[in-house]
Scaffold this motif. Sequence first.
Motif, PDB file in Angstrom:
ATOM      1  N   THR A  87      -3.844   1.800  -4.936  1.00  0.00           N
ATOM      2  CA  THR A  87      -3.534   2.047  -3.524  1.00  0.00           C
ATOM      3  C   THR A  87      -4.791   1.928  -2.675  1.00  0.00           C
ATOM      4  O   THR A  87      -4.773   1.330  -1.593  1.00  0.00           O
ATOM      5  N   SER A 110      -5.683  -1.725  -2.370  1.00  0.00           N
ATOM      6  CA  SER A 110      -4.760  -2.405  -1.472  1.00  0.00           C
ATOM      7  C   SER A 110      -5.034  -2.025  -0.021  1.00  0.00           C
ATOM      8  O   SER A 110      -5.008  -2.870   0.878  1.00  0.00           O
ATOM      9  N   ARG A 111      -5.331  -0.759   0.213  1.00  0.00           N
ATOM     10  CA  ARG A 111      -5.605  -0.298   1.582  1.00  0.00           C
ATOM     11  C   ARG A 111      -6.868  -0.973   2.127  1.00  0.00           C
ATOM     12  O   ARG A 111      -6.902  -1.441   3.268  1.00  0.00           O
ATOM     13  N   THR A 169       0.830  -1.208   0.000  1.00  0.00           N
ATOM     14  CA  THR A 169       0.000   0.000   0.000  1.00  0.00           C
ATOM     15  C   THR A 169       0.861   1.253   0.000  1.00  0.00           C
ATOM     16  O   THR A 169       0.634   2.187  -0.781  1.00  0.00           O
ATOM     17  N   ASP A 171      -6.270   8.813  -1.574  1.00  0.00           N
ATOM     18  CA  ASP A 171      -6.286   7.895  -2.717  1.00  0.00           C
ATOM     19  C   ASP A 171      -7.372   8.300  -3.713  1.00  0.00           C
ATOM     20  O   ASP A 171      -7.153   8.308  -4.936  1.00  0.00           O
TER      21      ASP A 171
END
Length: 430
Positions: free
Chosen positions: A259, A262-263, A223, A296
Amino acid sequence: MAQNPYVNLGWNPVPGEPGEVEKLRIQLVNSASALQTAYQKIDRLLGESSFWEGDAAVGFREALDGDLPKYMKDAHRSLTLAAGHLGAWHGGLTGRRELAHKYDAEAADHKGELKAANSRHEAAKQDPDLKLAGQTFEEGPELQAAQARLNAATARLNDAVTAVNKAQGALDDVMRKARELEGTHEAEARDLAKKLQDSTKDLAPEEPGWLSKALGWIGDNLTNILGVLGAVAGLLALLCTGPFGIAMLLAAGALSVATMASRLSDPQVRASLKDGFTKGEFDADFWENSVGLAGDFLGAVPGIGAVSRGLNGAVQSTRFASEAVSTGQFLGRFADDTVTAAGRIMTSGANPVGDLVVRAVGGGQGLKTAMDFASPVAGVGTAGFGLAADNIDGLNDGKGAATAIDTGRAGLFDGPAAASLIGNTVRLFG
């Protein structure tokens, strides 16, 4: 990044450099030869007791008389096998590159033919004799002449349509062949990877595990790594112009989306957010994750805006086209419109708060430029600090300050700019 040598295809279906492959093969051959020489010398030392005698000689031979000779011999065999596989790959790569160049040249020819056919088609559609179909004439020579002119104009239009379809079909066909070549190349690459892996099986000593450790570190910090890459791409999009700047803007958007995904895939992040909203646990982790997700999203807005405008432009072009549009044509229009939209977004300089500050203090272009760069530069800094802090315990205390900076960026710069862009995009679809 290496320049694509197949400009008419638009992508490189056979990535790889034969020269670099040959260099690696030669290095493996030389390494294998060196290992063989070393093994032969060690084997000679172990076998010739008269060559060196005494306690030191005995200790030396006992130290060598173990796994080392076997490892050296097996490593020689591994490198020799690998060199052979690379030699075969070199030949195949060279042949596929030649075929790709052939397809690229054919694509250039067909694109020229399609352009000429489209021009001919446009001219044929504007032929005034086609309008004779809606007119009335008296029986006799006048009617016969008008009918002949109409028939000729219609024939020219039909011929033009046929030429367009033929040229488009030829171009699509060579593109299909290039895609098939790409598939063959990828299959051969996978086969080479398996052969190289098999060449070390039960032959060479175990690797120390550095690659696995590196991949593990990347997975643990994915991340933050994606966040750093997205921030850097966003800054480069501001610094650079032309195709590279546009590519960086789109890359920044894609990396921001990645991102965010992934977070959100992290159970701890989801739990922190859930506890904050359901239990009122607004701790440091909650704010760090919330601000991170907001950043993001804001980082993805320019890229999403460009793609949305590109899609809208392609759809509108298809709706009002005079004839059916192929998938290739639609994707081409989508790509062109997306790039155009990204270029406009780059030059729009949407920074409402920054512009307001500049006007309020009577600043010039230098201050405006500084305000435009303030948020992207700070974003690279906080993203890099976040990656470092997760790996260096002594930096954990600074996470709160980084979160505060990101909150200020989102509220004062990125948020207003994104709102302006979103508003423009929504109006476009409205």
